[in-house]
Design a protein around this motif. Structure first.
Motif, PDB file in Angstrom:
ATOM      1  N   ALA A 125       0.835  -1.209   0.000  1.00 26.24           N
ATOM      2  CA  ALA A 125       0.000   0.000   0.000  1.00 26.24           C
ATOM      3  C   ALA A 125       0.870   1.259   0.000  1.00 26.24           C
ATOM      4  CB  ALA A 125      -0.913  -0.007   1.221  1.00 26.24           C
ATOM      5  N   PHE A 126       1.936   1.233   0.767  1.00 35.57           N
ATOM      6  CA  PHE A 126       2.844   2.375   0.809  1.00 35.57           C
ATOM      7  C   PHE A 126       3.526   2.589  -0.538  1.00 35.57           C
ATOM      8  CE2 PHE A 126       7.296   3.801   1.882  1.00 35.57           C
ATOM      9  CZ  PHE A 126       6.973   5.129   2.140  1.00 35.57           C
ATOM     10  N   ALA A 127       3.847   1.483  -1.223  1.00 35.12           N
ATOM     11  CA  ALA A 127       4.517   1.572  -2.527  1.00 35.12           C
ATOM     12  C   ALA A 127       3.666   2.297  -3.565  1.00 35.12           C
ATOM     13  CB  ALA A 127       4.872   0.173  -3.022  1.00 35.12           C
ATOM     14  N   ALA A 128       2.353   2.241  -3.401  1.00 35.81           N
ATOM     15  CA  ALA A 128       1.467   2.927  -4.336  1.00 35.81           C
ATOM     16  C   ALA A 128       1.583   4.441  -4.201  1.00 35.81           C
ATOM     17  CB  ALA A 128       0.018   2.493  -4.098  1.00 35.81           C
ATOM     18  N   ARG A 129       2.161   4.896  -3.088  1.00 34.96           N
ATOM     19  CA  ARG A 129       2.283   6.329  -2.844  1.00 34.96           C
ATOM     20  C   ARG A 129       3.725   6.814  -2.884  1.00 34.96           C
ATOM     21  NH1 ARG A 129      -2.164   8.144   1.514  1.00 34.96           N
ATOM     22  NH2 ARG A 129      -3.763   6.592   1.070  1.00 34.96           N
ATOM     23  N   ASP A 130       4.663   5.905  -2.652  1.00 31.70           N
ATOM     24  CA  ASP A 130       6.049   6.340  -2.490  1.00 31.70           C
ATOM     25  C   ASP A 130       6.989   5.297  -3.088  1.00 31.70           C
ATOM     26  OD1 ASP A 130       8.618   7.066  -1.445  1.00 31.70           O
ATOM     27  OD2 ASP A 130       7.619   8.188   0.142  1.00 31.70           O
ATOM     28  N   PRO A 131       7.788   5.670  -4.078  1.00 29.58           N
ATOM     29  CA  PRO A 131       8.697   4.713  -4.718  1.00 29.58           C
ATOM     30  C   PRO A 131       9.800   4.212  -3.799  1.00 29.58           C
ATOM     31  CG  PRO A 131       9.148   6.946  -5.484  1.00 29.58           C
ATOM     32  CD  PRO A 131       7.872   7.007  -4.706  1.00 29.58           C
ATOM     33  N   ARG A 132      10.014   4.889  -2.671  1.00 32.39           N
ATOM     34  CA  ARG A 132      11.054   4.449  -1.747  1.00 32.39           C
ATOM     35  C   ARG A 132      10.722   3.118  -1.089  1.00 32.39           C
ATOM     36  NH1 ARG A 132      11.657  10.184   1.286  1.00 32.39           N
ATOM     37  NH2 ARG A 132       9.396  10.064   0.963  1.00 32.39           N
ATOM     38  N   ALA A 133       9.478   2.659  -1.243  1.00 35.79           N
ATOM     39  CA  ALA A 133       9.103   1.351  -0.709  1.00 35.79           C
ATOM     40  C   ALA A 133       9.905   0.233  -1.359  1.00 35.79           C
ATOM     41  CB  ALA A 133       7.609   1.099  -0.921  1.00 35.79           C
ATOM     42  N   GLY A 134      10.459   0.488  -2.531  1.00 29.79           N
ATOM     43  CA  GLY A 134      11.239  -0.527  -3.227  1.00 29.79           C
ATOM     44  C   GLY A 134      12.507  -0.927  -2.509  1.00 29.79           C
ATOM     45  N   SER A 135      12.917  -0.129  -1.521  1.00 33.47           N
ATOM     46  CA  SER A 135      14.127  -0.452  -0.762  1.00 33.47           C
ATOM     47  C   SER A 135      13.857  -1.413   0.388  1.00 33.47           C
ATOM     48  CB  SER A 135      14.740   0.830  -0.203  1.00 33.47           C
ATOM     49  OG  SER A 135      13.840   1.471   0.701  1.00 33.47           O
ATOM     50  N   ILE A 136      12.584  -1.789   0.573  1.00 28.21           N
ATOM     51  CA  ILE A 136      12.186  -2.599   1.726  1.00 28.21           C
ATOM     52  C   ILE A 136      12.114  -4.079   1.370  1.00 28.21           C
ATOM     53  CG2 ILE A 136      10.386  -3.011   3.440  1.00 28.21           C
ATOM     54  CD1 ILE A 136       9.552  -0.077   3.087  1.00 28.21           C
ATOM     55  N   GLU A 137      12.742  -4.898   2.209  1.00 27.29           N
ATOM     56  CA  GLU A 137      12.704  -6.358   2.060  1.00 27.29           C
ATOM     57  C   GLU A 137      12.136  -6.947   3.344  1.00 27.29           C
ATOM     58  OE1 GLU A 137      15.895 -10.088   1.583  1.00 27.29           O
ATOM     59  OE2 GLU A 137      16.595  -8.019   1.724  1.00 27.29           O
ATOM     60  N   LEU A 138      11.120  -7.797   3.212  1.00 30.86           N
ATOM     61  CA  LEU A 138      10.499  -8.424   4.377  1.00 30.86           C
ATOM     62  C   LEU A 138      10.845  -9.905   4.433  1.00 30.86           C
ATOM     63  CD1 LEU A 138       6.999  -6.739   4.202  1.00 30.86           C
ATOM     64  CD2 LEU A 138       8.665  -6.450   6.022  1.00 30.86           C
ATOM     65  N   LEU A 139      11.300 -10.353   5.593  1.00 25.72           N
ATOM     66  CA  LEU A 139      11.666 -11.753   5.788  1.00 25.72           C
ATOM     67  C   LEU A 139      10.825 -12.338   6.919  1.00 25.72           C
ATOM     68  CD1 LEU A 139      15.558 -11.383   5.702  1.00 25.72           C
ATOM     69  CD2 LEU A 139      14.057 -11.989   3.799  1.00 25.72           C
ATOM     70  N   CYS A 140      10.206 -13.481   6.660  1.00 21.95           N
ATOM     71  CA  CYS A 140       9.460 -14.180   7.701  1.00 21.95           C
ATOM     72  C   CYS A 140      10.366 -15.285   8.236  1.00 21.95           C
ATOM     73  CB  CYS A 140       8.158 -14.759   7.147  1.00 21.95           C
ATOM     74  SG  CYS A 140       7.071 -15.445   8.417  1.00 21.95           S
ATOM     75  N   MET A 141      11.012 -15.027   9.359  1.00 22.18           N
ATOM     76  CA  MET A 141      11.989 -15.980   9.874  1.00 22.18           C
ATOM     77  C   MET A 141      12.316 -15.665  11.337  1.00 22.18           C
ATOM     78  SD  MET A 141      15.524 -14.569   8.102  1.00 22.18           S
ATOM     79  CE  MET A 141      16.496 -15.857   8.889  1.00 22.18           C
ATOM     80  N   ASP A 142      13.056 -16.551  11.935  1.00 20.68           N
ATOM     81  CA  ASP A 142      13.519 -16.405  13.307  1.00 20.68           C
ATOM     82  C   ASP A 142      14.723 -15.460  13.321  1.00 20.68           C
ATOM     83  OD1 ASP A 142      14.506 -16.697  15.876  1.00 20.68           O
ATOM     84  OD2 ASP A 142      14.309 -18.871  15.914  1.00 20.68           O
ATOM     85  N   ALA A 143      14.635 -14.378  14.057  1.00 21.65           N
ATOM     86  CA  ALA A 143      15.734 -13.408  14.106  1.00 21.65           C
ATOM     87  C   ALA A 143      17.020 -14.029  14.625  1.00 21.65           C
ATOM     88  CB  ALA A 143      15.337 -12.226  14.987  1.00 21.65           C
ATOM     89  N   ALA A 144      16.916 -15.082  15.409  1.00 20.70           N
ATOM     90  CA  ALA A 144      18.104 -15.712  15.990  1.00 20.70           C
ATOM     91  C   ALA A 144      19.006 -16.346  14.934  1.00 20.70           C
ATOM     92  CB  ALA A 144      17.694 -16.768  17.018  1.00 20.70           C
ATOM     93  N   VAL A 145      18.469 -16.667  13.778  1.00 21.76           N
ATOM     94  CA  VAL A 145      19.276 -17.321  12.742  1.00 21.76           C
ATOM     95  C   VAL A 145      19.573 -16.387  11.572  1.00 21.76           C
ATOM     96  CG1 VAL A 145      18.414 -19.605  13.366  1.00 21.76           C
ATOM     97  CG2 VAL A 145      17.252 -18.299  11.573  1.00 21.76           C
ATOM     98  N   TYR A 146      19.115 -15.157  11.658  1.00 19.03           N
ATOM     99  CA  TYR A 146      19.371 -14.193  10.585  1.00 19.03           C
ATOM    100  C   TYR A 146      20.819 -13.727  10.622  1.00 19.03           C
ATOM    101  CZ  TYR A 146      19.259  -9.787   7.982  1.00 19.03           C
ATOM    102  OH  TYR A 146      19.528  -8.771   7.101  1.00 19.03           O
ATOM    103  N   ARG A 147      21.433 -13.627   9.444  1.00 17.50           N
ATOM    104  CA  ARG A 147      22.796 -13.138   9.335  1.00 17.50           C
ATOM    105  C   ARG A 147      22.781 -11.793   8.611  1.00 17.50           C
ATOM    106  NH1 ARG A 147      22.766 -15.893  12.796  1.00 17.50           N
ATOM    107  NH2 ARG A 147      23.852 -17.846  13.190  1.00 17.50           N
ATOM    108  N   PRO A 148      23.287 -10.740   9.247  1.00 16.08           N
ATOM    109  CA  PRO A 148      23.185  -9.395   8.673  1.00 16.08           C
ATOM    110  C   PRO A 148      24.009  -9.236   7.407  1.00 16.08           C
ATOM    111  CG  PRO A 148      24.563  -9.398  10.644  1.00 16.08           C
ATOM    112  CD  PRO A 148      23.934 -10.749  10.565  1.00 16.08           C
ATOM    113  N   PRO A 149      23.600  -8.327   6.533  1.00 18.90           N
ATOM    114  CA  PRO A 149      24.300  -8.101   5.260  1.00 18.90           C
ATOM    115  C   PRO A 149      25.577  -7.286   5.470  1.00 18.90           C
ATOM    116  CG  PRO A 149      22.526  -6.532   5.494  1.00 18.90           C
ATOM    117  CD  PRO A 149      22.417  -7.463   6.675  1.00 18.90           C
TER     118      PRO A 149
END
Length: 230
Positions: A135-159
């Motif tokens: 919904a935000f992307a329909a108003r603001d192109p900066r939404a393209g910088s957002i990545e959503l991950l459905c996962m356990d934060a304990a196993v996430y490795r930062p970029p």
């Protein structure tokens, strides 16, 4: 308007005039938060208990370590960004550990972070976050910088690169320690600037004990940490 008046009258009968008066600031804040949400085209208000989301992550090892969802107030988000200065958002990846419905991700996009990552354990909240980002992307192109991950934060490795890590007390000390271990390992493998903004710092002692972080700013309900790299 009539519906609102009826609600007020009913609440007066329950809590009395003084009881209702004490709640007025909270009501006004809720109205303002909903208005700001609408201006962004999103819906992130309301609290969601862990029990209401647990069915979407039945096999997660850290289900019992999760904390209920509630969005960070708009003014407090901007306050924590100010408290973390000096830094240039354009040179950082913003990571929201416990992204919920995505309010902080939207606000980070508007600040100019070139990459934004939201990590959410529960599929139901993750789905709400996806809907809000769409919904935000329909108003603001900066939404393209957002990545959503459905996962356990304990196993996430930062970029790679500088990191701005945001926590709104999303889980307990068990998971926080694992997240900090991953952040420290990432820093040791490739030194970079790491800023941690911790709102509602229930487990601040865990961050205080992290060898690679230093307390940058402290106030009621907020801690900012950073490492020694510049």
């Amino acid at each position: 308007m009539q519906t609102f008046v009826r609600k007020v009258v009913r609440q007066v009968r329950i809590d009395g005039v003084f009881g209702v008066a004490a709640k007025v600031p909270l009501w006004l804040r809720g109205i303002r938060e909903a208005k700001l949400d609408r201006e962004l085209g999103i819906n992130t208000t309301g609290q969601v208990d862990v029990a209401d989301s647990a069915a979407s992550a039945p096999d997660c090892a850290h289900l019992s370590n999760a904390v209920f969802y509630a969005p960070l107030a708009f003014p407090k988000f901007h306050r924590l960004i100010r408290a973390a200065q000096p830094f240039d958002a354009a040179g950082y990846t913003f990571i929201d550990y416990g992204a919920g419905k995505g309010r902080a991700l939207v606000l980070a996009a508007r600040l100019g972070f070139p990459r934004i990552v939201g990590i959410e354990l529960f599929a139901s909240l993750h789905a709400d976050g996806l809907a809000n980002i769409t919904a935000f992307a329909a108003r603001d192109p900066r939404a393209g910088s957002i990545e959503l991950l459905c996962m356990d934060a304990a196993v996430y490795r930062p970029p790679p690169g500088n990191l701005f890590c945001y926590f709104y007390n999303p889980f307990d000390a068990v998971v926080i320690r694992k997240v900090l271990t991953a952040l420290q390992a990432a820093h040791e493998a490739a030194p970079r600037r790491i800023i941690v903004a911790y709102s509602n710092p229930v487990h601040a002692a865990v961050f205080d004990g992290a060898r690679f972080l230093r307390l940058h700013h402290r106030e009621e309900g907020l801690r900012i940490y950073a490492n020694d790299e510049s």
